[in-house]
Design an enzyme around this catalytic site. Structure first.
Site, PDB file in Angstrom:
ATOM      1  N   ILE A  92       8.534  -8.428   2.508  1.00  0.00           N
ATOM      2  CA  ILE A  92       9.862  -8.743   2.055  1.00  0.00           C
ATOM      3  C   ILE A  92      11.214  -8.033   3.463  1.00  0.00           C
ATOM      4  CG2 ILE A  92      11.350  -7.211   0.828  1.00  0.00           C
ATOM      5  CD1 ILE A  92       9.172  -7.152  -1.106  1.00  0.00           C
TER       6      ILE A  92
ATOM      7  N   SER B  89      -3.609   2.187   1.050  1.00  0.00           N
ATOM      8  CA  SER B  89      -4.169   3.198   0.842  1.00  0.00           C
ATOM      9  C   SER B  89      -5.227   2.771   0.933  1.00  0.00           C
ATOM     10  CB  SER B  89      -4.483   2.889  -1.092  1.00  0.00           C
ATOM     11  OG  SER B  89      -5.452   3.203  -1.632  1.00  0.00           O
TER      12      SER B  89
ATOM     13  N   TYR C  42       7.629   0.465  -7.009  1.00  0.00           N
ATOM     14  CA  TYR C  42       6.782  -0.395  -7.417  1.00  0.00           C
ATOM     15  C   TYR C  42       7.339  -0.055  -8.982  1.00  0.00           C
ATOM     16  CZ  TYR C  42       3.740  -4.261  -9.942  1.00  0.00           C
ATOM     17  OH  TYR C  42       3.419  -5.084 -10.483  1.00  0.00           O
TER      18      TYR C  42
ATOM     19  N   TYR D 151      -4.391  -0.821  -9.802  1.00  0.00           N
ATOM     20  CA  TYR D 151      -3.407  -0.075  -8.138  1.00  0.00           C
ATOM     21  C   TYR D 151      -3.931   0.983  -8.187  1.00  0.00           C
ATOM     22  CZ  TYR D 151       1.015  -1.045  -6.281  1.00  0.00           C
ATOM     23  OH  TYR D 151       1.767  -0.847  -5.213  1.00  0.00           O
TER      24      TYR D 151
ATOM     25  N   LYS E 255       4.192   5.609  -4.886  1.00  0.00           N
ATOM     26  CA  LYS E 255       5.035   5.231  -5.740  1.00  0.00           C
ATOM     27  C   LYS E 255       5.780   6.325  -5.642  1.00  0.00           C
ATOM     28  CE  LYS E 255       5.100   0.598  -3.365  1.00  0.00           C
ATOM     29  NZ  LYS E 255       5.791   1.095  -1.921  1.00  0.00           N
TER      30      LYS E 255
END
Lengths: 276, 276, 276, 276
Positions: free
Chosen positions: C22, C98, C150, C160, C167
């Site tokens: 991105i 992570s 996210y 996740y 986040k």
């Protein structure tokens, strides 16, 4: 197992149709917990359902009322106070209906008279109950009022139609009136956002089986049943939750805080299996 | 008034310092409701506070533990299970501290070792407790775990500094672990977002008096006290809330749903009075 | 099509690895819209990826920096101001990693040193950039800072792992620093909560294909791509969004507001087909 | 400064009364950015305000329409398509009115016919516009529809009365229709939750001066003005935000993410000064 959590308390329960109803289960549970009850529903719902039976079990009087009629509500409140010999401690609003859903009019071709009716039955009725109660000073200080909602108020569900909007309005009314009734009389007003439940009303929503399967697999604790919900409501009617107000409380086994579960994803993945 | 809501249940309570502590009040209330307890805090906090007194009142053993130490936590859990003769039903986490706040380092000049410490003490400690409990299979199915949070997790408060971030992380950990622990063991994990409370920890936040006055006037039911919070926590430990998980539950007299109240606005308006 | 939305503006972009990034797409778009850029990434990421190529296309200098190192960040900011001959107008933070995910350690057996590292790389790095920028007075008044987030910050996603917590912390830091930097320098700080995107980082998440299929069917507009996101980011860097701050902005084709779509439900239903 | 962000686009703007109106400022800005416009308001509002002047500045035709009348809306859409020689790219809904507020009926004594009117004018009108547009296929693929909302949809404000409920309903309708219109035609539907603004409508709310002072001091960037809002709306009408839908976007200088600012607290504290 009962705790006498509502011992000596008096409450009015709107919307018990039959055993599947959350309102029905709440009446049973509140009765077990020591509350004295008045039950109410529309005349039509009383014919369609079996509320008389519930009245017997709970030793509760049944007073018919159309919750969209301020007159009916006032009558109900006055009679309830006579029966109770005083004010009410708690109220449950478990009412919702969309003529647009019933008639199968999709959201982009709905009828606006029906839309107003959906809002009137499913949301404004809650305002009318609160306004009448306040006018008649019918609810005791530190009393508790609960209405049942659904996550469709926050997230759009295919085919749930104008009921999602009605639930958003209902939750807003709970906040707005919770402010008014809280500052003056310390009465708390909350909504519970319950798992999709296979009540008679729920069963009318097209595709509810699939949805219930999906939410069951998404929710770490599984969907909450009508009985589970009744237990939760009883805590909100008790004296242990006096400072909770203007909240929308998710009672859904964790669904509302899930993005994707292993179980739901595994099931979804099966959809791509070839059948040769 | 007691209901035996926690009769036969066994629980561990972290963070009781003195009578002002929410954890202290929760211990008292849980004891009244029939629970058997183990109390814990750091060795330092035990010296500073009066937890021994609480132990006597509640007939509870006190096991020192640093909640940032997995070793200490495992020791605590093992000993608790010995004392209880079995698994634990509920856990309360009421722990938070920021060295940056203590040392008066502002948010835009904080020390990163301290920031990690804030997160470790105030948020990761919760993860460590859950991880150790799971490893030792220390919590019963349908058990309940609660941590105390604050609205600073969602809305920035001047001078609350890195504690707002720590609370956001704490709430996220509650969701993340709630999923894991829910799907496997049906254990629920929630946070309570409590009114600002004049505990020893709260009293350390600069300007808390003014803030408490403001939130008192903003909240239709006024601020929730430590005792109120203890009552609410007991409902979350009970069997009546089995399907509530992964939620952050506001317990704040309505504050979180208020934009502006008449009382707060009236007080604010007085600030413009001229003093001649 | 370009509008000169960022004409004369100078910006620093963290996190461009390769064309899938991105950050890469944002650099391209910002360049098209007239901005002068400095690109940065860790030395390792620069070797693994193809950022030099992007530098050529955008006529941008590349300055290596480890975003967890305040020293590196200060060096980067100073050099950038030299190159720009003045302060910076905008910053993009597109960084996340992570070690627990990388090593395959599940959430209930993760390593706490790794957890701190996840938070340090994915969230505290944002704080460090903002703190250094403020210390050096490196961002112009009414400048704009964006970090990528996210929906896992609000809703738990299987596997996740601690990235969801990171986040949540990142979004909280954006709010906290947005307050500080806003009141003093009118600088806005926001996060964008983007659709799952098949970047190199995204591709590392197990089961991302299935998830992306699901979110594509759930979102009425489909998933947002990296290019879509770049377009959106450019509006947030422009002078047209000066009063938007401390927000988490969903850029996801509607996913975050969906409960269930017809397409996703239809696909899910196929999973129950028998294959005989 | 203009960017030609809306070059070649055609849009309809509801609700411009006079220069103070957000709709007015949006028309000016959209015109500057290259859009061709049709303006509309009720016949009454057209007499009260100065929309004709705006029409001249923007070179836009003005078509009177009562946004609660599907007939008027269809007429408006048909004529607009004639004028534009094709479909519409964007629509702004900036309409709200409560007869209960006008008549000074408090929330706990409001008139239900008026309540329905509040909802009809302020929320259902948005549904009617979308339904008619869809029926006539009046909006281009990837078109953009925006309605103006207020934080009262989430947080109760004293005296804001049934307008808070109307805004909650409006935001829900945006989500619900955003799903329908998105999946079929890729049209996005969003609401903007704007700072309290001293428009003619805003000025009618009792005590708005004090509220605006408070929100100004709470918001790190100060309140957003009508001009600021116009700028933001233009980005949502542009092709750069194609994947943003079903969102309620706060445009409020950070207010919605603030718990307490230093400036507001300092001012509040002054209210306790004795005047001897």
């Amino acid at each position: 197992m009962a705790y006498n959590l509502l011992k000596g308390k008096k409450g009015i329960i709107f919307g018990a149709l039959n055993e599947q109803s959350i309102a029905w289960q709440t009446a049973l549970k509140a009765h077990e917990e020591g509350a004295q009850l008045v039950l109410t529903n529309t005349a039509v719902a009383m014919r369609l359902g079996t509320i008389a039976e519930l009245g017997k079990i709970c030793n509760a009087e049944i007073i018919p009322a159309d919750a969209t009629s301020s007159e009916d509500i006032e009558n109900l409140l006055k009679k309830s106070m006579e029966i109770f010999g005083g004010k009410v401690d708690f109220v449950l609003h478990s009412i919702g209906m969309s003529p647009n859903v019933r008639k199968g009019l999709p959201y982009d071709a709905l009828n606006y008279d029906y839309f107003h009716k959906t809002l009137d039955i499913s949301a404004l009725s809650f305002h009318k109950i609160l306004l009448s109660a306040r006018k008649l000073d019918a609810i005791k200080e530190w009393g508790s009022v609960v209405a049942l909602s659904y996550v469709a108020a926050q997230r759009t569900l295919d085919k749930y139609n104008d009921m999602g909007d009605a639930k958003a309005l209902l939750e807003s009314i709970a906040r707005s009136f919770g402010y008014i009734y809280g500052k003056d009389k310390k009465i708390r007003v909350n909504t519970i956002s319950q798992s999709p439940t296979m009540t008679t009303a729920g069963a009318g929503v097209k595709g509810i089986d699939s949805l219930i399967d999906f939410t069951e697999r998404m929710s770490p604790l599984g969907n909450a049943s009508a009985e589970d919900c009744a237990n939760y409501i009883v805590t909100l009617f008790s004296d242990l939750t006096k400072k909770v107000t203007m909240q929308n409380l998710y009672h859904d086994g964790g669904f509302s805080s899930m993005g994707m579960s292993e179980r739901a994803m595994r099931q979804y993945d099966k959809s791509f299996n070839d059948c040769d």
